[in-house]
Design an enzyme around this catalytic site. Sequence first.
Site, PDB file in Angstrom:
ATOM      1  N   ASN A   1      30.901  36.942  26.580  1.00 61.05           N
ATOM      2  CA  ASN A   1      30.031  35.827  26.985  1.00 61.05           C
ATOM      3  C   ASN A   1      28.921  36.413  27.855  1.00 61.05           C
ATOM      4  O   ASN A   1      29.153  36.739  29.015  1.00 61.05           O
ATOM      5  CB  ASN A   1      30.857  34.798  27.767  1.00 61.05           C
ATOM      6  CG  ASN A   1      29.988  33.687  28.333  1.00 61.05           C
ATOM      7  OD1 ASN A   1      28.801  33.573  28.017  1.00 61.05           O
ATOM      8  ND2 ASN A   1      30.576  32.849  29.174  1.00 61.05           N
TER       9      ASN A   1
ATOM     10  N   LYS B   1      26.394  35.016  29.015  1.00 62.99           N
ATOM     11  CA  LYS B   1      25.803  34.038  29.947  1.00 62.99           C
ATOM     12  C   LYS B   1      24.272  34.146  29.873  1.00 62.99           C
ATOM     13  O   LYS B   1      23.742  34.412  28.805  1.00 62.99           O
ATOM     14  CB  LYS B   1      26.361  34.243  31.357  1.00 62.99           C
ATOM     15  CG  LYS B   1      27.896  34.270  31.346  1.00 62.99           C
ATOM     16  CD  LYS B   1      28.521  34.202  32.698  1.00 62.99           C
ATOM     17  CE  LYS B   1      30.042  34.260  32.550  1.00 62.99           C
ATOM     18  NZ  LYS B   1      30.750  34.115  33.813  1.00 62.99           N
TER      19      LYS B   1
ATOM     20  N   HIS C   1      33.096  25.851  29.432  1.00 58.44           N
ATOM     21  CA  HIS C   1      33.080  26.914  30.440  1.00 58.44           C
ATOM     22  C   HIS C   1      32.929  26.295  31.827  1.00 58.44           C
ATOM     23  O   HIS C   1      32.219  25.303  32.003  1.00 58.44           O
ATOM     24  CB  HIS C   1      31.932  27.894  30.166  1.00 58.44           C
ATOM     25  CG  HIS C   1      32.076  29.145  30.963  1.00 58.44           C
ATOM     26  ND1 HIS C   1      31.729  29.216  32.284  1.00 58.44           N
ATOM     27  CD2 HIS C   1      32.581  30.360  30.629  1.00 58.44           C
ATOM     28  CE1 HIS C   1      32.008  30.431  32.738  1.00 58.44           C
ATOM     29  NE2 HIS C   1      32.518  31.150  31.752  1.00 58.44           N
TER      30      HIS C   1
ATOM     31  N   GLU D   1      31.249  27.109  34.265  1.00 53.73           N
ATOM     32  CA  GLU D   1      29.862  27.005  34.754  1.00 53.73           C
ATOM     33  C   GLU D   1      29.175  25.772  34.174  1.00 53.73           C
ATOM     34  O   GLU D   1      28.318  25.154  34.818  1.00 53.73           O
ATOM     35  CB  GLU D   1      29.100  28.303  34.422  1.00 53.73           C
ATOM     36  CG  GLU D   1      29.574  29.442  35.311  1.00 53.73           C
ATOM     37  CD  GLU D   1      29.557  30.819  34.663  1.00 53.73           C
ATOM     38  OE1 GLU D   1      28.874  30.997  33.636  1.00 53.73           O
ATOM     39  OE2 GLU D   1      30.245  31.721  35.188  1.00 53.73           O
TER      40      GLU D   1
ATOM     41  N   GLU E   1      40.531  30.598  32.004  1.00 54.78           N
ATOM     42  CA  GLU E   1      39.640  31.277  32.935  1.00 54.78           C
ATOM     43  C   GLU E   1      39.792  30.643  34.319  1.00 54.78           C
ATOM     44  O   GLU E   1      39.121  29.648  34.619  1.00 54.78           O
ATOM     45  CB  GLU E   1      38.184  31.137  32.478  1.00 54.78           C
ATOM     46  CG  GLU E   1      37.893  31.755  31.128  1.00 54.78           C
ATOM     47  CD  GLU E   1      36.439  32.195  31.009  1.00 54.78           C
ATOM     48  OE1 GLU E   1      36.222  33.332  30.618  1.00 54.78           O
ATOM     49  OE2 GLU E   1      35.533  31.410  31.341  1.00 54.78           O
TER      50      GLU E   1
ATOM     51  N   GLY F   1      33.618  36.325  37.856  1.00 54.06           N
ATOM     52  CA  GLY F   1      32.515  36.993  38.540  1.00 54.06           C
ATOM     53  C   GLY F   1      32.817  37.413  39.963  1.00 54.06           C
ATOM     54  O   GLY F   1      31.915  37.783  40.718  1.00 54.06           O
TER      55      GLY F   1
ATOM     56  N   SER G   1      36.872  38.312  35.544  1.00 52.51           N
ATOM     57  CA  SER G   1      36.891  39.693  36.069  1.00 52.51           C
ATOM     58  C   SER G   1      37.782  40.613  35.245  1.00 52.51           C
ATOM     59  O   SER G   1      38.411  41.532  35.784  1.00 52.51           O
ATOM     60  CB  SER G   1      37.290  39.715  37.547  1.00 52.51           C
ATOM     61  OG  SER G   1      36.329  39.015  38.326  1.00 52.51           O
TER      62      SER G   1
HETATM   63  P1  13P Z   1      33.404  37.661  34.349  1.00 49.97           P
HETATM   64  O1  13P Z   1      34.086  38.550  33.330  1.00 49.97           O
HETATM   65  O2  13P Z   1      32.037  38.129  34.715  1.00 49.97           O
HETATM   66  O3  13P Z   1      34.291  37.392  35.515  1.00 49.97           O
HETATM   67  O4  13P Z   1      33.180  36.255  33.608  1.00 49.97           O
HETATM   68  C1  13P Z   1      34.217  35.694  32.902  1.00 49.97           C
HETATM   69  C2  13P Z   1      33.692  34.546  32.148  1.00 49.97           C
HETATM   70  O5  13P Z   1      33.284  33.557  32.731  1.00 49.97           O
HETATM   71  C3  13P Z   1      33.673  34.640  30.683  1.00 49.97           C
HETATM   72  O6  13P Z   1      33.388  33.416  30.103  1.00 49.97           O
END
Ligand code: 13P
Length: 254
Positions: free
Chosen positions: A9, A11, A99, A101, A171, A177, A217
């Site tokens: 992903n 982003k 997600h 976010e 997640e 992150g 992460s």
């Molecule tokens: P990170 O791997 O940067 O922690 O993000 C995970 C994520 O949100 C994947 O959708």
Amino acid sequence: MRKKIVAGNWKMNKTFQEAENLIIEIADELEEIELAAGNRAVILCPPFVYLELATDMAPDSFFSVGAQNMSDSDSGAFTGEISGPMLKSMEVEYCIIGHSERRKYFGENNELLARKVDASLSHDICPIFCCGELLPDREAGKHFDVVKQQLEESLFHLKKEDFEKLIIAYEPVWAIGTGVNATPEQAQEMHAFIRKLIAEKYGEDTASQTSILYGGSCNAKNAQSLFAQPDVDGGLIGGASLNSADFIKIINSF
Ligand code: 13P
């Protein structure tokens, strides 16, 4: 069918040239890996504007392409939105839905996500449905309840044959992150719980065939121990999917 999957992903990252370079680097590396033999799949989820770069290369490469979001409507006056028929017409096969976010910054709730899941399936796009608790939920011991509610309200209205088409990604929001991944034991515990819920709703056969990915992460160093867990079928990778060397190491972590 249950597969071992690594999905990247991206982003809101990369310029056009950087995106093209990354796709080419990943495609080149994947040629060396026998993905099919291990029942493994790789999915790239770049921003909308680079989907065509990826779908143009996908037929000759060993990856599939997913979007990061889609509208619950098929068309109409929804400025800035992208619909399922648009994605399908660009040969996009997967879409991340729910997600954290999107939930946090764009107010997407379980009810809207249920409609997005329906829209995705109605256009034969496989949803990668994200669930996971916030840190205060975990600290209060409510993480199982939160994830259960997310699944019940966004997925469990589906008929068995539709449910069997989707992928789930656990997640935990506190791990995204932050550099603090769930431990393999924490991931396994939640993945087993999710599989148990699926078994209760749709039966053991459906539960055993559902791919459940871990995200948060996950990186080249910890992927192997996470993927070694019996109910962890791969990863949804954020930061570490932006660098081809790290991403390939993760793919090779099974
Ligand atoms: P990170 O791997 O940067 O922690 O993000 C995970 C994520 O949100 C994947 O959708």
